[in-house]
Structures are given as C-alpha cells and as structure tokens.
Design a protein around this motif. Sequence first.
Motif, short mmCIF file in Angstrom:
data_model
loop_
_atom_site.label_atom_id
_atom_site.label_comp_id
_atom_site.label_asym_id
_atom_site.label_seq_id
_atom_site.Cartn_x
_atom_site.Cartn_y
_atom_site.Cartn_z
N THR A 213 -4.11 5.08 -13.92
CA THR A 213 -3.99 3.77 -13.28
C THR A 213 -4.92 2.77 -13.95
O THR A 213 -4.73 1.57 -13.82
N THR B 54 -3.44 8.33 -10.31
CA THR B 54 -4.73 7.92 -9.79
C THR B 54 -5.71 9.07 -10.02
O THR B 54 -5.33 10.12 -10.54
N THR C 217 -9.41 5.26 0.63
CA THR C 217 -8.50 4.16 0.91
C THR C 217 -7.06 4.48 0.52
O THR C 217 -6.23 3.59 0.45
N SER C 218 -6.74 5.72 0.24
CA SER C 218 -5.39 6.10 -0.16
C SER C 218 -4.39 5.64 0.89
O SER C 218 -4.51 5.93 2.07
N ARG C 219 -3.38 4.91 0.45
CA ARG C 219 -2.37 4.41 1.38
C ARG C 219 -1.51 5.54 1.96
O ARG C 219 -0.89 5.38 3.00
N LEU C 220 -1.49 6.67 1.29
CA LEU C 220 -0.72 7.81 1.80
C LEU C 220 -1.55 8.70 2.71
O LEU C 220 -1.04 9.65 3.30
N ASP D 21 0.18 7.02 -7.90
CA ASP D 21 -1.11 6.49 -7.48
C ASP D 21 -1.33 6.37 -5.98
O ASP D 21 -2.29 5.73 -5.55
N ALA D 22 -0.47 6.97 -5.19
CA ALA D 22 -0.61 6.91 -3.72
C ALA D 22 -0.68 5.47 -3.22
O ALA D 22 -1.32 5.18 -2.23
N GLY D 23 -0.06 4.55 -3.96
CA GLY D 23 -0.06 3.15 -3.56
C GLY D 23 -1.32 2.38 -3.94
O GLY D 23 -1.50 1.24 -3.56
N GLU D 24 -2.17 2.99 -4.74
CA GLU D 24 -3.45 2.40 -5.10
C GLU D 24 -3.32 1.03 -5.76
O GLU D 24 -4.12 0.13 -5.51
N THR D 25 -2.34 0.85 -6.62
CA THR D 25 -2.22 -0.41 -7.35
C THR D 25 -1.27 -1.40 -6.68
O THR D 25 -0.99 -2.45 -7.23
N ALA D 26 -0.76 -1.06 -5.49
CA ALA D 26 0.17 -1.95 -4.77
C ALA D 26 -0.54 -3.19 -4.28
O ALA D 26 -1.69 -3.23 -4.04
#
Length: 127
Positions: free
Chosen positions: A16, A60, A87-90, A122-127
């Motif tokens: 990422t 990630t 802070t992982s969104r998942l 990335d488990a939504g990290e860059t969203a």
Amino acid sequence: MAAAGRGGVVVNVISTAGFRGTAPGLAAYVSSKHAARGMTRQLALELAPHGIRVLGVAPTYVPTEGNRIAGAGPVPDGGSLPPMMLTSRLGRVGVPDDVARVVLFCASDLSVLMTGSTLLADAGETA
C-alpha cells in the motif's frame, strides 16, 4: 515466457506504500513501491503482444515472522498490534493467506481480462 510463446502472468507484490506515504524515514521504501507500480504498468504494455499479463498486488501490513525479525511489528500470536492495524475497516488483521488468495486470483484465468492493474489487499486502508 515471451520466447516460449505461450503467454503467462507476472504478479508483482508491491505494498500500500505504492499508493501513499507511510511514515517518516521510509522515503526509499515508499519510492521503490511507487516504482514497482510504474514497472507493472509499463511491463503490461510491453508484454501484452506476447500474451503475457502483468498485475500487482498491494497488501497492507501483515504481521509475519519476517516482519518481526525486520523490526516491523509483532507476530500474530504475540504482543500488541501496531496502531495502524487498530483502524482496519474490516475489523481484523490480515494473514499471509489473505494476500496469497489475491495473488492466486491474479495468476488465474479469473483475471484474464486484466493487465497493468494493481489490486489493493488492504482491508480498506486506502479508502
């Protein structure tokens, strides 16, 4: 692959960090990951006439023994999680198998119409 004339797939594992900065002191690492994304795109153009697809996978941070040895954080079964993983969104930390599944998708015929792209794992990290 090109000489064999049967096509194929190249999958570059990037990071990422190839999409954004990460932390102070990592300029060389982040630059290399941006370069790997560019290389993926360029090789996709150059190798397409040979039936060779080129894709990237940008995971990630995934806690592994190798990362622990490198000083990049704890292994899954010990210690506290690095702040970025809280802070992982998942709602969970990735494991190596999660990334391997994305690489497998890229290497398979399920992604037959893709080349030059980098997929975020990335488990939504860059969203």
